[in-house]
Motif scaffolding. Structure first.
Motif, mmCIF file in Angstrom:
data_model
loop_
_atom_site.group_PDB
_atom_site.id
_atom_site.type_symbol
_atom_site.label_atom_id
_atom_site.label_comp_id
_atom_site.label_asym_id
_atom_site.label_seq_id
_atom_site.Cartn_x
_atom_site.Cartn_y
_atom_site.Cartn_z
ATOM 1 N N ASN A 151 -3.179 1.699 -31.039
ATOM 2 C CA ASN A 151 -3.293 3.042 -31.632
ATOM 3 C C ASN A 151 -4.738 3.519 -31.618
ATOM 4 O O ASN A 151 -5.018 4.694 -31.362
ATOM 5 C CB ASN A 151 -2.776 3.032 -33.075
ATOM 6 N N VAL A 152 -5.669 2.586 -31.916
ATOM 7 C CA VAL A 152 -7.093 2.938 -31.903
ATOM 8 C C VAL A 152 -7.498 3.387 -30.504
ATOM 9 O O VAL A 152 -8.147 4.427 -30.327
ATOM 10 C CB VAL A 152 -7.963 1.735 -32.359
ATOM 11 N N HIS A 153 -7.091 2.607 -29.504
ATOM 12 C CA HIS A 153 -7.456 2.937 -28.110
ATOM 13 C C HIS A 153 -6.871 4.294 -27.706
ATOM 14 O O HIS A 153 -7.569 5.133 -27.113
ATOM 15 C CB HIS A 153 -6.957 1.837 -27.170
ATOM 16 N N LEU A 186 -9.113 11.763 -28.117
ATOM 17 C CA LEU A 186 -10.147 12.604 -28.728
ATOM 18 C C LEU A 186 -11.514 12.443 -28.064
ATOM 19 O O LEU A 186 -12.452 13.171 -28.396
ATOM 20 C CB LEU A 186 -10.286 12.272 -30.222
ATOM 21 N N GLN A 187 -11.614 11.449 -27.163
ATOM 22 C CA GLN A 187 -12.906 11.144 -26.522
ATOM 23 C C GLN A 187 -13.971 10.807 -27.565
ATOM 24 O O GLN A 187 -15.070 11.370 -27.573
ATOM 25 C CB GLN A 187 -13.365 12.328 -25.635
ATOM 26 N N VAL A 188 -13.596 9.896 -28.478
ATOM 27 C CA VAL A 188 -14.529 9.466 -29.525
ATOM 28 C C VAL A 188 -14.629 7.944 -29.523
ATOM 29 O O VAL A 188 -13.780 7.247 -28.960
ATOM 30 C CB VAL A 188 -14.099 9.945 -30.935
ATOM 31 N N ASP A 189 -15.662 7.459 -30.187
ATOM 32 C CA ASP A 189 -15.896 6.032 -30.373
ATOM 33 C C ASP A 189 -14.674 5.397 -31.057
ATOM 34 O O ASP A 189 -14.072 6.006 -31.946
ATOM 35 C CB ASP A 189 -17.142 5.901 -31.267
ATOM 36 N N PRO A 190 -14.273 4.164 -30.672
ATOM 37 C CA PRO A 190 -13.121 3.504 -31.318
ATOM 38 C C PRO A 190 -13.264 3.404 -32.848
ATOM 39 O O PRO A 190 -12.263 3.463 -33.567
ATOM 40 C CB PRO A 190 -13.101 2.117 -30.675
ATOM 41 N N THR A 191 -14.503 3.257 -33.339
ATOM 42 C CA THR A 191 -14.688 3.183 -34.803
ATOM 43 C C THR A 191 -14.278 4.499 -35.457
ATOM 44 O O THR A 191 -13.662 4.509 -36.530
ATOM 45 C CB THR A 191 -16.156 2.859 -35.157
ATOM 46 N N ILE A 192 -14.616 5.620 -34.808
ATOM 47 C CA ILE A 192 -14.202 6.934 -35.332
ATOM 48 C C ILE A 192 -12.675 7.014 -35.361
ATOM 49 O O ILE A 192 -12.082 7.469 -36.348
ATOM 50 C CB ILE A 192 -14.780 8.085 -34.476
ATOM 51 N N LEU A 229 -10.180 7.563 -38.614
ATOM 52 C CA LEU A 229 -9.181 8.637 -38.676
ATOM 53 C C LEU A 229 -7.787 8.070 -38.946
ATOM 54 O O LEU A 229 -7.045 8.602 -39.781
ATOM 55 C CB LEU A 229 -9.186 9.440 -37.363
ATOM 56 N N LEU A 230 -7.440 6.990 -38.256
ATOM 57 C CA LEU A 230 -6.121 6.379 -38.464
ATOM 58 C C LEU A 230 -5.944 5.916 -39.910
ATOM 59 O O LEU A 230 -4.868 6.049 -40.489
ATOM 60 C CB LEU A 230 -5.931 5.196 -37.508
ATOM 61 N N ALA A 231 -7.034 5.419 -40.507
ATOM 62 C CA ALA A 231 -6.973 4.981 -41.912
ATOM 63 C C ALA A 231 -6.708 6.152 -42.843
ATOM 64 O O ALA A 231 -6.235 5.975 -43.973
ATOM 65 C CB ALA A 231 -8.280 4.290 -42.300
ATOM 66 N N ARG A 232 -7.003 7.365 -42.394
ATOM 67 C CA ARG A 232 -6.742 8.575 -43.183
ATOM 68 C C ARG A 232 -5.424 9.235 -42.797
ATOM 69 O O ARG A 232 -5.157 10.377 -43.179
ATOM 70 C CB ARG A 232 -7.900 9.578 -42.994
#
Length: 563
Positions: free
Chosen positions: A13-15, A21-27, A31-34
């Motif tokens: 899901n992170v990947h 979104l073309q964002v860093d996996p940490t971002i 977002l997924l945590a929210r």
């Protein structure tokens, strides 16, 4: 402190979200945590829209409330807008009264006296309405448990509309309309509004009924954002949208009252944190030290010179509040030591001359020293009044419910409540409250917790990464500023204790003794210097921040704890 690292999200899901979104996996992980797991939800999150606000008529009794107000306007009735003396109450009264005055001249406001009347709807307020031929009271941020008061008003020919957000009891007041998204029978999609938020839904419904463009309500959003921040309601859903646009109003076209406060601050752009720690305490200070009416007067004033005068007076109330809060906190801490109560599970203190207006702040201050459920009592008439504050994860409202037979009345939330009791019941209550907390509060909850959103390396911290983190704002419960953890840090030799009493820690760190260097400041953790001196490796929990110095702005770590 306890470090609680949030579970890592599913890597697939992170990947997927990171790619989408073309964002860093940490971002993507944050977002997924929210609960943000798609491009569309991310767009909604990063670009809040007023169009995503819910239809106000979805709230139970909204049609009845609008109908009764329209009838009052048509019949030329006198309407009283009633609200509590805190930020949520005074902003609510300012909001609804100033809007209704654009429709109807017969509008008056009422804030109960903290000392003579106490919290919530009062008999004195109802008598004031009756004596002045007011046939409708709109109660904001209070009233959900005012069964007897509303019945008393009805006997006097005064109708009630209640706009509240506190938990209802088993019975609702016999009002014309009870607007409260926490009602069991209310299917409104979002139940975390503050009192001012419920008031805003009421004026939204009235304006829709009158076919007014929604844009006419935009200037009121500064009041709503202030109440959302001050009342510490979740910064999710509608609250986040209202706070986002309310901050925009505060920063671009604030009402004269806010402008007068902001002019004294020398700050260009205010965040929700500034609203909570700068604007809200000043509004609150009026009700704490003098009378909540002063706050409403400031918030509805349209003349800049008059607003400046009111803001100056409120600044003095705030200075008085700070003095009282400091001296009472010192006395309370001495009392805990003197009574040999440092090892209890609770802090319960009482002195009859403590200022009732600041005991809630003092309770929060005591938690900074002794991290445990806390009550601060003072004398109020022939009874004792207290403010209760709690620690993360422990429901103080439920604990008070267990002591109900010793209490005259109480109300509030999971983490903050108020109560009154007879003086002869104080010692019995103090012991019962200790017993209840002892039996129901897990030991781990009495150690402050840091929730860490993600483990990252210093090399992950880039300008782009921080720019996206900033767009998570406005921050608040349910959407806190992300806290990161980095391991194997080493101070480069610049670490030192700073501040007048050397209580803060300043560092410049690298990771694994190579690569990027970044500065850090840890407020209140000067004692951790020994952990980082002589190039000893350590881990830090921190949020990302900006440090402006000599016209330059650099990223820094605002360190919360070190291990």
């Amino acid at each position: 402190m306890r470090w609680n690292l949030k579970p890592i999200q599913n890597s697939e899901n992170v990947h997927a979200l990171s790619q989408s979104l073309q964002v860093d996996p940490t971002i993507a992980q944050l977002l997924l945590a929210r609960g943000i797991d798609s491009f569309d939800k991310a767009k909604q999150f990063f670009r809040p829209s007023l169009e995503d606000l819910h239809d106000p008529f979805l709230m139970k009794d909204m049609d009845k409330a609008v109908s009764r107000i329209e009838h009052a306007i048509a019949q030329g009735e006198n309407i009283l807008i009633y609200g509590d003396y805190d930020v949520d109450g005074t902003t609510s009264v300012a909001l609804v009264s100033s809007y209704l005055k654009t429709l109807h001249p017969m509008i008056a406001t009422y804030i109960p006296d903290r000392y003579a009347e106490g919290y919530g709807v009062s008999y004195m307020g109802i008598d004031y309405a009756s004596d002045n031929d007011m046939t409708l009271i709109i109660a904001l941020d209070c009233g959900i448990k005012a069964i007897d008061k509303v019945a008393y008003a009805k006997e006097k020919g005064v109708d009630f509309i209640i706009c509240d957000h506190h938990r209802p009891g088993p019975q609702l007041p016999d009002a014309v309309a009870v607007l409260d998204p926490k009602r069991d029978d209310c299917e409104y999609p979002y139940d975390e509004l503050c009192g001012c938020g419920v008031g805003f839904k009421l004026i939204s419904a009235l304006s829709r009924k009158r076919n007014q463009p929604f844009s006419e309500l935009h200037p009121y959003l500064d009041l709503v954002a202030t109440a959302i921040g001050a009342d510490i309601v979740p910064m999710t859903g509608e609250n986040r949208i209202l706070a986002y646009y309310g901050l925009e109003v505060i920063n671009t076209a604030p009402r004269p009252g806010f402008k007068a406060i902001i002019q004294q601050l020398k700050k260009d752009t205010l965040t929700i944190t500034d609203v909570v720690f700068i604007i809200a305490p000043r509004i609150n200070a009026a009700g704490r030290m003098k009378h909540g009416n002063h706050a409403v007067t400031l918030l509805v004033e349209n003349d800049a010179d008059a607003a400046h005068q009111y803001a100056t007076e409120i600044e003095q109330y705030n200075a008085d509040r700070k003095d009282a809060d400091k001296s009472i906190t010192e006395e309370a801490l001495k009392q805990i030591l003197k009574n040999n109560e440092t090892n209890r599970k609770t802090s319960v203190v009482y002195q009859e001359d403590w200022h009732k207006g600041v005991i809630g702040i003092v309770a929060s201050r005591l938690i900074e020293t002794y991290y445990r459920p806390t009550l601060v009592f003072t004398k109020s008439g022939d009874k004792l009044a207290a403010s209760a504050r709690s620690v993360k994860g422990f429901d103080v409202y439920n604990a008070l419910h267990e002591c109900e037979d010793l209490i005259e009345q109480f109300g509030g939330h999971k983490y903050a409540a108020g109560l009154t009791l007879k003086e002869e019941n104080y010692e019995a209550f103090k012991q019962r409250f200790e017993d209840v907390v002892n039996a129901s509060c897990e030991e781990r909850l009495l150690i402050p917790e840091i929730t860490i959103d993600a483990k990252i390396d210093l090399d992950d911290i880039t300008e782009k990464f921080y720019r996206i983190i900033k767009q998570f704002a406005p921050f608040g419960p349910g959407n806190m500023k992300p806290t990161f953890m980095t391991e194997n840090l080493v101070d480069t030799g610049y670490g030192k204790r700073v501040g007048a009493d050397e209580t803060h820690l300043k560092v410049t760190v690298t990771q694994n003794n190579k690569g990027k260097r970044i500065g850090g400041i840890g407020f209140g953790i000067g004692d951790a210097y020994d952990l980082i001196s002589n190039k000893k490796p350590f881990s830090a929990a921190y949020v990302l921040d900006e440090n402006a110095w000599n016209g330059e702005v650099d990223l820094q770590l605002r360190i919360k704890d070190i291990k």
